[in-house]
Design an enzyme around this catalytic site. Structure first.
Site, PDB file in Angstrom:
ATOM      1  N   THR A 110       0.803  -1.223   0.000  1.00  0.00           N
ATOM      2  CA  THR A 110       0.000   0.000   0.000  1.00  0.00           C
ATOM      3  C   THR A 110       0.837   1.274   0.000  1.00  0.00           C
ATOM      4  O   THR A 110       1.943   1.303   0.575  1.00  0.00           O
ATOM      5  CB  THR A 110      -0.915   0.004   1.248  1.00  0.00           C
ATOM      6  OG1 THR A 110      -1.433   1.323   1.456  1.00  0.00           O
ATOM      7  CG2 THR A 110      -0.159  -0.384   2.520  1.00  0.00           C
ATOM      8  N   GLU A 157       0.299   3.586   1.839  1.00  0.00           N
ATOM      9  CA  GLU A 157       0.445   4.004   3.242  1.00  0.00           C
ATOM     10  C   GLU A 157       1.863   3.739   3.745  1.00  0.00           C
ATOM     11  O   GLU A 157       2.282   4.316   4.749  1.00  0.00           O
ATOM     12  CB  GLU A 157      -0.571   3.275   4.125  1.00  0.00           C
ATOM     13  CG  GLU A 157      -1.986   3.809   4.007  1.00  0.00           C
ATOM     14  CD  GLU A 157      -2.115   5.243   4.517  1.00  0.00           C
ATOM     15  OE1 GLU A 157      -1.790   5.496   5.674  1.00  0.00           O
ATOM     16  OE2 GLU A 157      -2.537   6.113   3.736  1.00  0.00           O
ATOM     17  N   LYS A 160       2.059  -3.270   7.198  1.00  0.00           N
ATOM     18  CA  LYS A 160       2.158  -3.557   5.754  1.00  0.00           C
ATOM     19  C   LYS A 160       3.596  -3.458   5.265  1.00  0.00           C
ATOM     20  O   LYS A 160       3.979  -4.118   4.309  1.00  0.00           O
ATOM     21  CB  LYS A 160       1.250  -2.587   4.980  1.00  0.00           C
ATOM     22  CG  LYS A 160      -0.224  -2.946   5.054  1.00  0.00           C
ATOM     23  CD  LYS A 160      -0.543  -4.145   4.158  1.00  0.00           C
ATOM     24  CE  LYS A 160      -2.026  -4.434   4.092  1.00  0.00           C
ATOM     25  NZ  LYS A 160      -2.357  -5.514   3.159  1.00  0.00           N
ATOM     26  N   ARG A 177     -16.763  -0.355  -2.127  1.00  0.00           N
ATOM     27  CA  ARG A 177     -15.858   0.124  -1.081  1.00  0.00           C
ATOM     28  C   ARG A 177     -16.580   0.087   0.267  1.00  0.00           C
ATOM     29  O   ARG A 177     -17.777   0.420   0.358  1.00  0.00           O
ATOM     30  CB  ARG A 177     -15.454   1.555  -1.422  1.00  0.00           C
ATOM     31  CG  ARG A 177     -14.464   2.195  -0.485  1.00  0.00           C
ATOM     32  CD  ARG A 177     -13.199   1.414  -0.374  1.00  0.00           C
ATOM     33  NE  ARG A 177     -12.013   2.262  -0.342  1.00  0.00           N
ATOM     34  CZ  ARG A 177     -10.855   1.871   0.194  1.00  0.00           C
ATOM     35  NH1 ARG A 177     -10.731   0.669   0.736  1.00  0.00           N
ATOM     36  NH2 ARG A 177      -9.806   2.663   0.147  1.00  0.00           N
TER      37      ARG A 177
END
Ligand code: NAP
Ligand code: F7E
Length: 339
Positions: free
Chosen positions: A125, A127, A154, A185
């Site tokens: 990700t 992120e 992650k 979503r």
């Protein structure tokens, strides 16, 4: 007889459901893990009920993962299962690490232990980048600086995927995907929260939309485009890591404006910081307010991905961009209300 067998962890999630559809369309036997839950959690895959094989498992349970991998002998494993909500990861950091970080290790080690020849996709990700100043656009060489327990978990999963590729020669890829959205979503992610509220607002079912940081910028793409990139990574000649994004970034405020415009309401803004409000320019009614309860202990302010490696090496590019994405999501939420 199916040409290939795939195993998808997290098949009941947004991406899992689209990936299952894509793989079925390509003739795969699709296996997916679901979790035991006290209420139904398979609404995104119920339409595939008789086409896929569902197995109870959990990323925190090694024995179930080992057993499944041995039994199915998949040609491809897509590890999409995760506690995927960034803000909630601050509330359940240990569980997030168990699922998102150690869960990935459990699968990789099951592959190594069983010696099964399978390709592995890890759902990494943006992120992991943390959106640090001066780092955009982010690509495969951008330094990582996670800003949440989710991002940190992650990042472990990313590096252990790279490590098992380098140590044991596994065909393991890490897809560094930027935010991708769709009518499927989850409703507590900001895009869907906004499109659902816009649809409810114009149908007089909701008065106000409470949001957190309106200034955060995200590179939002369309989930069905992104699951195609996952598949392409596992069809390449050699395993590698790729950024998948649109190369376009917008604030949460812009997403709101566009979504309400799609629903037929032109928003204006007044005030600053936590006093900022979005109002219907026709009626002056306040529609959007800031609620600091939605702020995060640390925020990722600015994400903008550079997907040129995926374009060059995989021939991948996004088909749906911001404006069309918002349109699709608002239209779907309005349709949903009509049902
Ligand atoms: P999602 O809708 O939240 O789906 C997550 C899936 O993981 C669900 O099927 C969920 O099951 C399952 N899951 C949760 N905890 C689990 C556990 N302990 N063991 C096994 N499965 C578990 O997420 P998504 O948007 O489809 O994202 C798919 C993957 O890509 C995730 O790993 C996410 O972190 C990552 N990712 C997402 C984005 C994005 O913008 N969407 C971007 C980059 C990376 P339930 O249905 O039972 O909850
Ligand atoms: O937040 C801001 C919030 O929760 C986006 C996950 O799929 O993408 C997702 O993580 C932005 C943030 O997604 C609200 O502060 C404002 O800046 O929709 P989100 P996310 O945190 O970017 C990445 C790539 C993943 O990997 C994750 O799994 O919007 N924001 N107001 C809000 N966010 C939420 N959820 N709710 C609000 O009311």
């Amino acid at each position: 007889m199916a040409s290939k067998r795939a195993l998808i962890t997290g098949i009941s999630g947004q991406d899992g459901s689209y990936l299952a559809e894509l793989l079925l369309s390509k003739g795969y036997e699709v296996n997916g893990t679901i979790r035991r839950s006290s209420s139904f959690n398979t609404s995104r895959i119920d339409h595939l009920f008789d086409k896929i094989k569902r197995h109870y498992s959990d990323l925190t349970d090694s024995s179930s993962l080992n057993r499944l991998i041995e039994k199915i002998q998949p040609n491809e494993i897509y590890n999409l299962g995760a506690q995927s909500h960034v803000k909630i990861s601050f509330d359940v950091p240990e569980y997030t690490a168990e699922t998102d970080a150690v869960g990935t290790l459990r699968i990789l080690d099951a592959i190594r232990e069983t010696g099964i020849r399978t390709k592995f996709y890890q759902a990494s990700t943006s992120e992991m980048f943390g959106g640090m100043p001066g780092t955009a656009p982010q690509n495969e060489n951008t330094p990582f600086h996670p800003r949440s327990p989710y991002g940190a978990a992650k990042l472990y999963a990313h590096w252990i995927t790279v490590n098992y590729r380098e140590s044991y020669g596994l065909f393991a890829c890490s897809g560094i995907l930027f935010n991708h959205e769709s009518p499927r979503r989850g409703e507590n992610f900001v895009t869907r929260k906004i499109t659902k509220s816009a649809a409810r607002f114009v149908n007089n079912l909701q008065d106000k939309l409470l949001l957190g940081n309106l200034d955060a910028k995200r590179d939002w793409g369309y989930a069905p485009d992104y699951v195609e990139a996952m598949w392409l990574m596992l069809q390449a000649n050699k395993p590698d890591d790729y950024v998948i994004s649109t190369g376009e970034t917008h604030t949460v405020r812009e997403f709101c404006e566009k979504a309400f415009t799609e629903a037929g309401v032109k928003l204006g803004w007044k005030g600053k910081g936590i006093e900022e409000k979005g109002y219907d320019t026709k009626t002056n009614k306040i529609v959007v307010e800031v609620n600091p309860g939605y702020f995060r202990p640390a925020e990722v302010e600015y994400l903008l991905g550079d997907p040129s490696k995926a374009g060059k090496m995989l021939g991948w590019e996004p088909k749906i961009r911001f404006a069309e994405l918002v349109k699709i999501m608002v239209a779907a939420d309005i349709d949903e209300l009509k049902k």
